[in-house]
Write a protein that holds these residues in place. Structure first.
Motif, short mmCIF file in Angstrom:
data_model
loop_
_atom_site.label_atom_id
_atom_site.label_comp_id
_atom_site.label_asym_id
_atom_site.label_seq_id
_atom_site.Cartn_x
_atom_site.Cartn_y
_atom_site.Cartn_z
N ALA A 18 0.83 -1.20 0.00
CA ALA A 18 0.00 0.00 0.00
C ALA A 18 0.87 1.25 0.00
N ALA A 19 1.96 1.25 0.77
CA ALA A 19 2.84 2.41 0.83
C ALA A 19 3.53 2.67 -0.50
N ALA A 20 3.91 1.60 -1.20
CA ALA A 20 4.53 1.77 -2.51
C ALA A 20 3.55 2.43 -3.47
N GLU A 21 2.32 1.98 -3.47
CA GLU A 21 1.32 2.57 -4.36
C GLU A 21 1.04 4.02 -4.00
N GLU A 22 1.04 4.33 -2.70
CA GLU A 22 0.86 5.72 -2.27
C GLU A 22 2.01 6.60 -2.74
N ALA A 23 3.20 6.00 -2.87
CA ALA A 23 4.37 6.74 -3.34
C ALA A 23 4.44 6.81 -4.86
N GLY A 24 3.43 6.27 -5.54
CA GLY A 24 3.40 6.32 -6.99
C GLY A 24 4.16 5.20 -7.67
N ARG A 25 4.44 4.12 -6.93
CA ARG A 25 5.15 2.97 -7.49
C ARG A 25 4.23 1.76 -7.48
N PRO A 26 4.36 0.87 -8.45
CA PRO A 26 3.58 -0.37 -8.37
C PRO A 26 4.08 -1.23 -7.22
N ALA A 27 3.16 -1.87 -6.51
CA ALA A 27 3.55 -2.72 -5.39
C ALA A 27 4.50 -3.81 -5.83
N GLY A 28 4.36 -4.27 -7.06
CA GLY A 28 5.22 -5.31 -7.59
C GLY A 28 6.61 -4.85 -7.95
N ALA A 29 6.91 -3.57 -7.78
CA ALA A 29 8.26 -3.07 -8.05
C ALA A 29 9.25 -3.55 -6.99
N LEU A 30 8.75 -3.97 -5.83
CA LEU A 30 9.60 -4.45 -4.75
C LEU A 30 9.61 -5.97 -4.73
N THR A 31 10.74 -6.52 -4.28
CA THR A 31 10.82 -7.93 -3.93
C THR A 31 10.52 -8.05 -2.44
N TYR A 32 9.77 -9.08 -2.05
CA TYR A 32 9.37 -9.27 -0.66
C TYR A 32 10.05 -10.53 -0.12
N SER A 33 10.70 -10.38 1.04
CA SER A 33 11.51 -11.48 1.55
C SER A 33 11.36 -11.64 3.05
N ASN A 34 11.81 -12.81 3.53
CA ASN A 34 11.87 -13.11 4.96
C ASN A 34 13.27 -13.58 5.33
N ALA A 35 13.69 -13.26 6.54
CA ALA A 35 14.90 -13.83 7.13
C ALA A 35 14.47 -14.69 8.32
N LEU A 36 14.93 -15.95 8.34
CA LEU A 36 14.51 -16.89 9.36
C LEU A 36 15.67 -17.79 9.75
N VAL A 37 15.79 -18.08 11.04
CA VAL A 37 16.85 -18.97 11.50
C VAL A 37 16.63 -20.36 10.92
N ALA A 38 17.74 -21.01 10.53
CA ALA A 38 17.67 -22.33 9.90
C ALA A 38 18.28 -23.39 10.80
N CYS A 39 17.61 -24.53 10.86
CA CYS A 39 18.14 -25.69 11.59
C CYS A 39 17.52 -26.93 10.94
N VAL A 40 18.19 -27.44 9.92
CA VAL A 40 17.65 -28.53 9.10
C VAL A 40 18.49 -29.78 9.33
N GLY A 41 17.81 -30.92 9.42
CA GLY A 41 18.52 -32.18 9.61
C GLY A 41 17.87 -33.30 8.84
N LYS A 42 18.66 -34.31 8.50
CA LYS A 42 18.11 -35.47 7.78
C LYS A 42 17.13 -36.24 8.64
N ASP A 43 17.32 -36.19 9.96
CA ASP A 43 16.44 -36.90 10.88
C ASP A 43 16.35 -36.09 12.18
N ASP A 44 15.54 -36.58 13.11
CA ASP A 44 15.33 -35.84 14.36
C ASP A 44 16.62 -35.66 15.15
N ALA A 45 17.49 -36.67 15.13
CA ALA A 45 18.73 -36.60 15.89
C ALA A 45 19.63 -35.49 15.34
N GLU A 46 19.68 -35.36 14.03
CA GLU A 46 20.52 -34.33 13.43
C GLU A 46 19.94 -32.93 13.68
N VAL A 47 18.64 -32.81 13.64
CA VAL A 47 18.01 -31.52 13.98
C VAL A 47 18.35 -31.15 15.42
#
Length: 307
Positions: free
Chosen positions: A212-241
């Motif tokens: 909404a803010a981008a459109e209010e500024a006269g820019r298409p909302a799709g002009a921005l890329t939208y992202s998340n930063a999240l902590v990662a903890c991946v494992g092949k099995d429960d023990a590795e996690v």
């Protein structure tokens, strides 16, 4: 879905450690290597051997990598004068052949300012807005012309606005949870909006505000890329996690609730839910920088299903 690697070197990392992670990031097919911009450890870690500077690190990596994008989540606006920052980023962009992205934030961690004698101003968002206008204005000024800015916090007169980055436009990232001023700044200045460490529901709500803010500024909302930063903890099995969670001092249940944790299938499913909320890019916060097998698993079992 772009997948990027995001590190927190203030928790304890040498340049050589960061170089190893950046090279693994490149070799394993990730899109980018990003790092935080902090000078003091957080939590119970010892932080040894001590902090590394974000832009010195990225300058080194610019010469030792070939493909990956490089950047900050987020450069602290309290650490650098905007004119100096514009020079630094432009130079590192040239050194990288045009692979740099600037995440710029207001700065928030008062203790690190006290520890290293850095002023910690009360009014930070107003300063950030002027910093964004100055940095982007300097880069956009035609060669041979000068840039002037007379604001509340900064004053530039007849700046030659040099050097220029290698890219025609260095992507600017803005992020945060603020409901009003943050979306407004992102709508005006950002090429990417990043929502850090947030639930799917909060992410969707904040992305809506930024659109909404981008459109209010006269820019298409799709002009921005939208992202998340999240902590990662991946494992092949429960023990590795569980082993990886213990290595970073976190509980598995908390990581699963608030991050990207569990088996590759669980992580892929959760990323899909963030995508439904509007996320186009994910930054995996990697806290154990010695565990390069973790990156290999994410590449082979998560990234392979999303690209």
């Amino acid at each position: 879905m772009d997948l990027r690697i995001f590190t927190e070197p203030q928790q304890g990392a040498t340049y050589d450690t960061l170089l190893a992670v950046a090279k693994a990031t490149e070799d394993l097919g990730f899109d980018a290597f990003f790092r935080s911009d902090h000078y003091l450890r957080m939590g119970s870690v010892d932080g040894l051997p001590g902090p590394t500077d974000a832009w010195i690190t990225l300058a080194g990596l610019a010469r030792e990598t070939k493909r990956i994008r490089l950047g900050t989540l987020m450069t602290a606006g309290t650490f650098r004068l905007p004119g100096v920052l514009a020079i630094q980023v432009a130079q590192v962009d040239q050194m990288s052949g045009g692979r740099i992205e600037l995440g710029l934030g207001a700065g928030w961690f008062e203790e690190e300012h006290k520890a290293y004698g850095i002023p910690f101003p009360k009014e930070k968002i107003g300063r950030l807005e002027e910093q964004l206008e100055i940095v982007t204005g300097l880069w956009a000024t035609e060669v041979g012309k000068t840039f002037d800015f007379h604001g509340t916090y900064y004053d530039l007169t007849e700046s030659p606005a040099l050097p220029k980055p290698a890219q025609a436009r260095v992507p600017v990232l803005i992020g945060g949870h603020g409901a009003t001023r943050t979306p407004r700044l992102a709508g005006r200045y950002a090429d990417e909006f990043n929502m850090p460490f947030a639930s799917i529901e909060d992410t969707e709500r904040q992305f809506g505000r930024v659109r909404a803010a981008a459109e209010e500024a006269g820019r298409p909302a799709g002009a921005l890329t939208y992202s998340n930063a999240l902590v990662a903890c991946v494992g092949k099995d429960d023990a590795e996690v569980a082993r990886r969670a213990a290595a970073i001092g976190r509980e598995v249940d908390d990581l699963k609730a608030n991050g990207l944790a569990g088996s590759p299938a669980e992580v892929v499913e959760k990323i899909g839910r963030y995508a439904e909320a509007g996320a186009q890019r994910i930054y995996f916060q990697i806290l154990d920088l010695d565990d390069l097998d973790h990156l290999e698993l994410i590449s082979s079992r998560v990234q392979s299903q999303l690209t």
